[in-house]
Motif scaffolding. Sequence first.
Motif: not given
Length: 259
Positions: A87-92, A121-131, A134-143
């Motif tokens: 998962t993400t670093h913060s999630g781990a 397994v390689l992590a790909t970028p994601g953004r779970h909301g508008p610009p 991230r501070a509100i919705v948190g980190d996300v990644i794809g794979f």
Amino acid sequence: MRLTRIGGPTMLVELGGWRILVDPTFDPPGRRYAFALGTSSTKTTGPFVTAADIGPVDVILLSHEHHADNLDDAGRALLPGATHVITTHSGARRLGMVSARGLQPDESILLEDEGKEALRVLATPGRHGPPLSRAIVGDVIGFTLRRQHRPHPDLWITGDTVLTRKLLRVAGGMTVDVAIVNAGGVGFPATGPLTYTMTGRDVVRFVEALRAGVAVPAHYNGWSHFRDGEEGLRRAIDMAPTAVRERVRWLPDGVAVDL
């Protein structure tokens, strides 16, 4: 490759001898879950395969672990049974498990086990909301998943993300056999017109940019927070250019499909 659509973002991927579970959600429908800033969503559809029927799992991939529509209570109970949780670093850090490994975009891990093909397994970028959300919705990644003998990834799982310029650049430079694309156009009354995942129109743009043999829609129904939902996704794909329509594969519920 064999894929089983379990519901929401949850997929079972069988590849190179590995059994990989994506964003496990197995709670029954009817419960309302809280998200950030006073938002919430009700699960309206249960899993098409029960957790008890999944069988052994080698790897669990979590786009993010802090939203219940990507990891609910029954899904969380499966984590200790997997050899690898990625998962993400913060999630781990929040999971606090020996088996949990955090990645950020462009970081990767090589998985090896007897009787299985080595899998990158390689992590790909994601953004779970508008610009700036991230501070509100948190980190996300794809794979992406790539067997070591392959020149390009076997599979890309976008995870929960809106369509960004960065994601389009990655898509434009990638060749992949199968892409699992999360959609639904998530939105909440409290946040007005803002969306937190791709809409149907975004999915069409994404698939147009990507060199993928097959694009599999995911996470587009089963929750009350989908503003675009299955209807908007199907409408956008039906109106898309032929090159897009021919690559989209709708998976049946709870049935293993070879791709």
